[in-house]
Design an enzyme around this catalytic site. Structure first.
Site, PDB file in Angstrom:
ATOM      1  N   ARG A  74       0.843  -1.199   0.000  1.00  0.00           N
ATOM      2  CA  ARG A  74       0.000   0.000   0.000  1.00  0.00           C
ATOM      3  C   ARG A  74       0.874   1.243   0.000  1.00  0.00           C
ATOM      4  O   ARG A  74       1.625   1.471   0.954  1.00  0.00           O
ATOM      5  CB  ARG A  74      -0.888   0.018   1.256  1.00  0.00           C
ATOM      6  CG  ARG A  74      -1.746  -1.240   1.428  1.00  0.00           C
ATOM      7  CD  ARG A  74      -3.061  -1.079   0.722  1.00  0.00           C
ATOM      8  NE  ARG A  74      -3.783  -2.330   0.606  1.00  0.00           N
ATOM      9  CZ  ARG A  74      -4.940  -2.588   1.195  1.00  0.00           C
ATOM     10  NH1 ARG A  74      -5.485  -1.687   1.988  1.00  0.00           N
ATOM     11  NH2 ARG A  74      -5.561  -3.728   0.977  1.00  0.00           N
ATOM     12  N   GLU A 103       0.377   4.145   0.798  1.00  0.00           N
ATOM     13  CA  GLU A 103      -0.275   5.197   1.585  1.00  0.00           C
ATOM     14  C   GLU A 103       0.786   6.019   2.293  1.00  0.00           C
ATOM     15  O   GLU A 103       1.738   5.462   2.816  1.00  0.00           O
ATOM     16  CB  GLU A 103      -1.200   4.572   2.636  1.00  0.00           C
ATOM     17  CG  GLU A 103      -2.335   3.759   2.022  1.00  0.00           C
ATOM     18  CD  GLU A 103      -2.966   2.792   3.015  1.00  0.00           C
ATOM     19  OE1 GLU A 103      -2.392   2.569   4.094  1.00  0.00           O
ATOM     20  OE2 GLU A 103      -4.028   2.248   2.682  1.00  0.00           O
ATOM     21  N   ARG A 112      -0.440   2.576  13.326  1.00  0.00           N
ATOM     22  CA  ARG A 112      -1.234   1.458  12.831  1.00  0.00           C
ATOM     23  C   ARG A 112      -1.126   1.208  11.323  1.00  0.00           C
ATOM     24  O   ARG A 112      -1.843   0.370  10.784  1.00  0.00           O
ATOM     25  CB  ARG A 112      -2.693   1.660  13.219  1.00  0.00           C
ATOM     26  CG  ARG A 112      -3.276   2.964  12.662  1.00  0.00           C
ATOM     27  CD  ARG A 112      -4.733   3.098  12.966  1.00  0.00           C
ATOM     28  NE  ARG A 112      -4.980   3.341  14.380  1.00  0.00           N
ATOM     29  CZ  ARG A 112      -6.196   3.339  14.938  1.00  0.00           C
ATOM     30  NH1 ARG A 112      -7.247   3.084  14.204  1.00  0.00           N
ATOM     31  NH2 ARG A 112      -6.352   3.610  16.209  1.00  0.00           N
ATOM     32  N   HIS A 113      -0.309   2.001  10.619  1.00  0.00           N
ATOM     33  CA  HIS A 113      -0.174   1.807   9.174  1.00  0.00           C
ATOM     34  C   HIS A 113       1.235   1.414   8.784  1.00  0.00           C
ATOM     35  O   HIS A 113       2.204   1.975   9.288  1.00  0.00           O
ATOM     36  CB  HIS A 113      -0.526   3.097   8.416  1.00  0.00           C
ATOM     37  CG  HIS A 113      -1.977   3.404   8.410  1.00  0.00           C
ATOM     38  ND1 HIS A 113      -2.543   4.236   9.333  1.00  0.00           N
ATOM     39  CD2 HIS A 113      -2.975   2.981   7.594  1.00  0.00           C
ATOM     40  CE1 HIS A 113      -3.851   4.310   9.092  1.00  0.00           C
ATOM     41  NE2 HIS A 113      -4.133   3.564   8.039  1.00  0.00           N
ATOM     42  N   GLU A 115      -9.406  -0.882  13.323  1.00  0.00           N
ATOM     43  CA  GLU A 115     -10.000  -1.779  12.329  1.00  0.00           C
ATOM     44  C   GLU A 115      -8.991  -2.876  12.021  1.00  0.00           C
ATOM     45  O   GLU A 115      -7.899  -2.599  11.526  1.00  0.00           O
ATOM     46  CB  GLU A 115     -10.312  -0.980  11.044  1.00  0.00           C
ATOM     47  CG  GLU A 115     -10.876  -1.827   9.932  1.00  0.00           C
ATOM     48  CD  GLU A 115     -10.540  -1.273   8.552  1.00  0.00           C
ATOM     49  OE1 GLU A 115     -10.810  -0.082   8.299  1.00  0.00           O
ATOM     50  OE2 GLU A 115      -9.992  -2.041   7.736  1.00  0.00           O
ATOM     51  N   SER A 153     -11.745  -6.043   7.175  1.00  0.00           N
ATOM     52  CA  SER A 153     -12.939  -5.565   6.487  1.00  0.00           C
ATOM     53  C   SER A 153     -13.306  -6.558   5.401  1.00  0.00           C
ATOM     54  O   SER A 153     -12.454  -7.288   4.895  1.00  0.00           O
ATOM     55  CB  SER A 153     -12.738  -4.154   5.938  1.00  0.00           C
ATOM     56  OG  SER A 153     -11.880  -4.173   4.858  1.00  0.00           O
ATOM     57  N   ARG A 157      -2.100  -5.936  12.409  1.00  0.00           N
ATOM     58  CA  ARG A 157      -3.037  -5.197  13.275  1.00  0.00           C
ATOM     59  C   ARG A 157      -3.540  -6.080  14.414  1.00  0.00           C
ATOM     60  O   ARG A 157      -3.691  -5.610  15.542  1.00  0.00           O
ATOM     61  CB  ARG A 157      -4.238  -4.715  12.446  1.00  0.00           C
ATOM     62  CG  ARG A 157      -3.885  -3.633  11.441  1.00  0.00           C
ATOM     63  CD  ARG A 157      -4.425  -2.288  11.905  1.00  0.00           C
ATOM     64  NE  ARG A 157      -4.062  -1.228  10.994  1.00  0.00           N
ATOM     65  CZ  ARG A 157      -4.920  -0.611  10.183  1.00  0.00           C
ATOM     66  NH1 ARG A 157      -6.193  -0.992  10.141  1.00  0.00           N
ATOM     67  NH2 ARG A 157      -4.524   0.377   9.415  1.00  0.00           N
TER      68      ARG A 157
HETATM   69  P1  AMO Z   1      -8.740  -3.327   3.441  1.00  0.00           P
HETATM   70  O1  AMO Z   1      -8.057  -2.379   2.526  1.00  0.00           O
HETATM   71  O2  AMO Z   1      -9.676  -2.751   4.447  1.00  0.00           O
HETATM   72  O3  AMO Z   1      -9.594  -4.388   2.637  1.00  0.00           O
HETATM   73  O4  AMO Z   1      -7.647  -4.179   4.198  1.00  0.00           O
HETATM   74  C1  AMO Z   1      -8.006  -5.268   5.038  1.00  0.00           C
HETATM   75  C2  AMO Z   1      -7.272  -5.196   6.363  1.00  0.00           C
HETATM   76  O5  AMO Z   1      -5.861  -5.137   6.150  1.00  0.00           O
HETATM   77  C3  AMO Z   1      -5.245  -4.321   7.116  1.00  0.00           C
HETATM   78  N1  AMO Z   1      -4.581  -3.175   6.472  1.00  0.00           N
HETATM   79  C4  AMO Z   1      -3.511  -2.539   6.969  1.00  0.00           C
HETATM   80  N2  AMO Z   1      -2.790  -2.740   8.080  1.00  0.00           N
HETATM   81  C5  AMO Z   1      -1.746  -1.924   8.309  1.00  0.00           C
HETATM   82  N3  AMO Z   1      -1.371  -0.927   7.484  1.00  0.00           N
HETATM   83  C6  AMO Z   1      -2.051  -0.669   6.348  1.00  0.00           C
HETATM   84  N4  AMO Z   1      -1.654   0.302   5.522  1.00  0.00           N
HETATM   85  C7  AMO Z   1      -3.201  -1.505   6.044  1.00  0.00           C
HETATM   86  N5  AMO Z   1      -4.073  -1.570   5.025  1.00  0.00           N
HETATM   87  C8  AMO Z   1      -4.907  -2.580   5.306  1.00  0.00           C
HETATM   88  C9  AMO Z   1      -6.343  -3.851   8.034  1.00  0.00           C
HETATM   89  C10 AMO Z   1      -7.556  -3.943   7.174  1.00  0.00           C
HETATM   90  O6  AMO Z   1      -8.749  -4.094   7.916  1.00  0.00           O
HETATM   91  N6  AMO Z   1      -9.781  -6.517  -0.304  1.00  0.00           N
HETATM   92  C11 AMO Z   1     -10.269  -5.965   0.954  1.00  0.00           C
HETATM   93  C12 AMO Z   1     -10.659  -7.047   1.917  1.00  0.00           C
HETATM   94  C13 AMO Z   1     -11.872  -7.832   1.479  1.00  0.00           C
HETATM   95  O7  AMO Z   1     -12.923  -7.213   1.297  1.00  0.00           O
HETATM   96  O8  AMO Z   1     -11.755  -9.055   1.301  1.00  0.00           O
HETATM   97  C14 AMO Z   1      -9.171  -5.092   1.557  1.00  0.00           C
HETATM   98  O9  AMO Z   1      -8.030  -5.117   1.173  1.00  0.00           O
HETATM   99  O10 AMO Z   1      -6.418  -4.766   9.115  1.00  0.00           O
END
Ligand code: AMO
Length: 433
Positions: free
Chosen positions: A213, A215, A221-222, A357, A360, A408
């Site tokens: 990602r 981001e 938490r990221h 979170e 999801s 997480r």
């Molecule tokens: P989403 O983008 O919400 O959903 O990601 C799912 C879970 O992955 C973790 N997560 C992260 N943890 C830490 N840093 C980050 N940058 C980060 N991004 C995501 C979180 C998050 O809840 N394809 C959908 C899932 C689905 O619908 O099957 C998805 O990627 O715990």
């Protein structure tokens, strides 16, 4: 090389010859007495050498040792009430296997505190601290528990490509790479591929996977490289079937962690096993937040601050550390999310754990026409999704799934920032080690 780990050494081995190997944790020279603390994966053992009792060769070998060198010690186990754990090792021979330079980049004995960056820069040495190693042995146990649970539920573990041609979770978070003469990206998630698997007849697939990602977050938490359990299952009635599976999975992981006594003792932590997971709707979450002084406009995602506040409210007012938030506004969710009949809400859910979170998911659209419309509606070009849409045209069952962030889950289990529970975290500033 060794006959025992330090953890095996008890008074019952009194008088037995053993061979131990590990790192020199500490050396204390009291003149006639020399103490050496040997550390291995299981803990510590005191090696005691005494002038007149221990041979000269061993005494001078101890004098030559530097902290954190790797050694092999042969000797006799002796009960001694004054020694830690009531036993010590009287050495017959000490072999230096690998000498450690000094000064050390990090103090493994913790007498000098190190900041997180110094620790991460010297992660190999940071992991020599038993309480840091415990985080990762616990993480391994949690992964095994999750895998075991999914296998029992009939999930087939798969691997999907990490070099991909199109975004699945929104175009702004992609890491572009050059793939020979074409543009490609690092996979944000296995989303499109795990959904395609639903038209194959395998019915239930899971992947312990990496998300990339791009981001620009810089938070507790990221990370930019994430590990997650991704699941997808077919022939569901609706998203509640998926939520039930996620609840089982996360509970199996929390339960396993709560039973890992040795690791928790090293970490000085205790883990609660939460009861049945409660679900609240997105609208209810907004209401609770408003009552507690935080106003989120309808349609907006919960930011970090409101997620945290909601976690506090759920614990205080409902006694829940784990809770679902359901029925998010359709427009706030990715194109593949199944709309509710009213087209205002969606068949989606997040799982919150103590204000973060952790997962999801949703029921997905399985009708190819509607899916194509939603791709266009999201401002994306269906032509870039040809390979994906193809799998929906020749018999696609109703299906749904989720992504559960392992990093997480670990951070919330242990109440630690995300960097502490990832071996070599990737964030905006960190590309090595
Ligand atoms: P989403 O983008 O919400 O959903 O990601 C799912 C879970 O992955 C973790 N997560 C992260 N943890 C830490 N840093 C980050 N940058 C980060 N991004 C995501 C979180 C998050 O809840 N394809 C959908 C899932 C689905 O619908 O099957 C998805 O990627 O715990």
């Amino acid at each position: 090389m060794r006959s025992h780990y330090s953890g095996d050494i008890t008074g019952r081995l009194d008088g037995k010859k053993v061979v131990l190997a590990g790192w020199v944790h500490e050396i204390r020279d009291m003149g006639k007495l020399k103490f050496l603390v040997l550390r291995d994966r299981e803990g510590f053992i005191q090696v005691t050498a005494k002038k007149g009792d221990t041979c000269e060769e061993v005494l001078s070998a101890i004098d030559q040792l530097s902290k954190e060198s790797v050694i092999k010690v042969e000797g006799l186990i002796v009960k001694n009430e004054k020694a830690p754990r009531g036993v010590e090792l009287k050495p017959d021979s000490i072999e230096l296997i690998s000498k450690a330079d000094s000064p050390l980049p990090l103090d493994v004995t913790q007498k000098v505190d190190a900041d997180m960056d110094t620790r991460l820069n010297n992660r190999f040495m940071d992991l020599r601290k038993p309480e840091v190693a415990a985080i990762f042995t616990l993480r391994g146990e949690v992964v095994n528990a999750g895998r075991g649970f999914l296998r029992e539920k009939g999930f087939v573990e798969i691997n999907t490509p990490k070099i991909i041609a199109s975004a699945s979770e929104g175009g702004t978070e992609l890491f572009p790479i050059s793939y020979f003469d074409r543009e490609a990206f690092l996979a944000q998630s296995p989303q499109l591929y795990k959904q395609m698997m639903m038209s194959t007849g395998l019915d239930r697939v899971c992947e312990l996977t990496t998300y990339f990602r791009a981001e620009e977050h810089d938070t507790r938490r990221h990370l930019n490289e994430v590990t997650a359990f991704d699941c997808e299952m077919a022939f569901i009635e609706d998203e509640e079937d998926v939520m039930e599976l996620l609840e089982g999975l996360v509970m199996s992981m929390v339960k396993k962690a709560s039973e890992s006594d040795a690791e928790l003792e090293r970490l000085g932590k205790k883990i609660n096993v939460p009861g049945k997971i409660e679900g609240i709707t997105y609208d209810k979450a907004l209401k609770l937040l408003k009552e507690n002084g935080k106003n989120i406009p309808w349609g907006e995602d919960l930011d970090t601050e409101s997620e945290k506040l909601l976690g506090e409210v759920m614990e205080r007012e409902y006694g829940k550390q784990l809770y679902f938030i359901t029925h998010f506004p359709l427009e706030s969710k990715p194109f593949y999310t199944m709309p509710c009949e009213d087209r205002k809400y969606s068949r989606s859910f997040d799982l919150g754990y103590k204000g973060v979170e952790v997962a999801s998911g949703s029921q997905r659209i399985h009708d190819p026409k509607l899916l194509e419309d939603r791709i266009k509606h999201a401002g994306l070009n269906p032509e870039n999704f040809g390979f994906y849409l193809q799998a929906f045209k020749y018999g696609m069952p109703p299906h749904g799934g989720f992504g559960l962030g392992l990093d997480r889950v670990m951070m919330q289990l242990l109440d630690l920032p995300i960097r502490e529970v990832v071996l070599f975290p990737r964030d905006r500033h960190r590309l090595t080690p």
